[in-house]
Motif scaffolding. Structure first.
Motif, mmCIF file in Angstrom:
data_model
loop_
_atom_site.group_PDB
_atom_site.id
_atom_site.type_symbol
_atom_site.label_atom_id
_atom_site.label_comp_id
_atom_site.label_asym_id
_atom_site.label_seq_id
_atom_site.Cartn_x
_atom_site.Cartn_y
_atom_site.Cartn_z
ATOM 1 N N LEU A 104 12.531 -0.848 -7.823
ATOM 2 C CA LEU A 104 11.917 -1.006 -6.510
ATOM 3 C C LEU A 104 10.536 -0.369 -6.542
ATOM 4 O O LEU A 104 10.253 0.485 -7.384
ATOM 5 N N THR A 105 9.690 -0.743 -5.599
ATOM 6 C CA THR A 105 8.355 -0.164 -5.510
ATOM 7 C C THR A 105 8.375 1.063 -4.618
ATOM 8 O O THR A 105 8.758 0.988 -3.455
ATOM 9 N N LEU A 106 7.953 2.185 -5.184
ATOM 10 C CA LEU A 106 7.833 3.435 -4.447
ATOM 11 C C LEU A 106 6.371 3.606 -4.054
ATOM 12 O O LEU A 106 5.482 3.544 -4.900
ATOM 13 N N ILE A 137 2.675 12.612 5.941
ATOM 14 C CA ILE A 137 3.284 11.996 4.757
ATOM 15 C C ILE A 137 3.955 10.692 5.176
ATOM 16 O O ILE A 137 4.531 10.604 6.254
ATOM 17 N N ALA A 138 3.840 9.688 4.330
ATOM 18 C CA ALA A 138 4.546 8.427 4.532
ATOM 19 C C ALA A 138 5.062 7.998 3.167
ATOM 20 O O ALA A 138 4.357 8.129 2.163
ATOM 21 N N ALA A 139 6.299 7.520 3.119
ATOM 22 C CA ALA A 139 6.879 7.062 1.863
ATOM 23 C C ALA A 139 7.790 5.882 2.137
ATOM 24 O O ALA A 139 8.461 5.838 3.165
ATOM 25 N N SER A 140 7.789 4.937 1.205
ATOM 26 C CA SER A 140 8.705 3.801 1.311
ATOM 27 C C SER A 140 9.258 3.484 -0.072
ATOM 28 O O SER A 140 8.588 3.677 -1.084
ATOM 29 N N LEU A 141 10.485 3.029 -0.076
ATOM 30 C CA LEU A 141 11.172 2.650 -1.300
ATOM 31 C C LEU A 141 11.600 1.199 -1.127
ATOM 32 O O LEU A 141 12.658 0.916 -0.568
ATOM 33 N N GLY A 142 10.696 0.302 -1.558
ATOM 34 C CA GLY A 142 10.945 -1.117 -1.336
ATOM 35 C C GLY A 142 11.204 -1.370 0.127
ATOM 36 O O GLY A 142 10.531 -0.820 0.993
ATOM 37 N N ASP A 143 12.230 -2.178 0.411
ATOM 38 C CA ASP A 143 12.592 -2.428 1.806
ATOM 39 C C ASP A 143 13.898 -1.738 2.185
ATOM 40 O O ASP A 143 14.501 -2.059 3.206
ATOM 41 N N VAL A 144 14.333 -0.749 1.371
ATOM 42 C CA VAL A 144 15.604 -0.086 1.662
ATOM 43 C C VAL A 144 15.452 1.245 2.391
ATOM 44 O O VAL A 144 16.434 1.782 2.888
ATOM 45 N N GLY A 145 14.238 1.796 2.468
ATOM 46 C CA GLY A 145 14.074 3.049 3.193
ATOM 47 C C GLY A 145 12.637 3.484 3.298
ATOM 48 O O GLY A 145 11.813 3.155 2.439
#
Length: 165
Positions: free
Chosen positions: A141-143, A93-101
């Motif tokens: 933000l982009t998820l 699994i990989a997940a990102s929330l914009g550039d905050v996490g």
């Protein structure tokens, strides 16, 4: 629920004529209808993003509110859930929330009572705090979340609005 079958054992003692009785609990034999239940792959590969509310999966849609939770042991987090089709349960699994996490780790999906392969809780850290975190509430933000098994990867990307959780 497990059921136990009492089994009575008679032990013959060397010094006594009376048998010694002990009750031993033993699980009954279990026969599974399908040996590879969690590995059954059905349908085209796909991923659905969501969050759990009131113990129910709620699918996320573009622009939905996503709460930022203050962790009991510190830190701030967004807790996501996913449902996956067309892939085995063991993957990355990989997940990102914009550039905050962002996160990335090995994950084994579990079968839900409804029959979906899913991950109930995927914590994504929000690596800002204080006034910077408060300024994020209400912003979009982009998820991006992906699940990869061998050479097959499914991914979903959508804008979400951060709210205080």
């Amino acid at each position: 629920m497990k059921r136990f079958l009492p089994v009575l054992l008679l032990l013959v003692g060397g010094c006594s004529d009376a048998p010694v009785e002990r009750i031993v609990y033993q699980d009954p034999a279990v026969v599974f209808d399908q040996d590879d239940y969690n590995q059954a792959v059905a349908g085209d590969p796909g991923i659905t993003l969501g969050i759990y509310e009131e113990q129910l999966f709620r699918e996320l849609h573009s622009g939905d509110d996503v709460p930022v939770i203050h962790g009991s042991q510190g830190g701030t987090w967004v807790h996501l859930s996913i449902r996956v089709t067309g892939l085995p349960s063991d993957g990355l699994i990989a997940a990102s929330l914009g550039d905050v996490g962002s996160i990335r780790y090995g994950l084994k999906l579990t079968r839900s009572p409804e029959g979906f392969l899913e991950a109930f809780d995927i914590p994504v850290p929000v690596r800002v705090g204080g006034e910077e975190l408060e300024a994020l509430f209400g912003t979009t933000l982009t998820l991006t979340v992906s699940f990869k098994v061998d050479d097959v990867e499914v991914e979903a990307t959508m804008p979400v609005k951060l709210v205080e959780g």
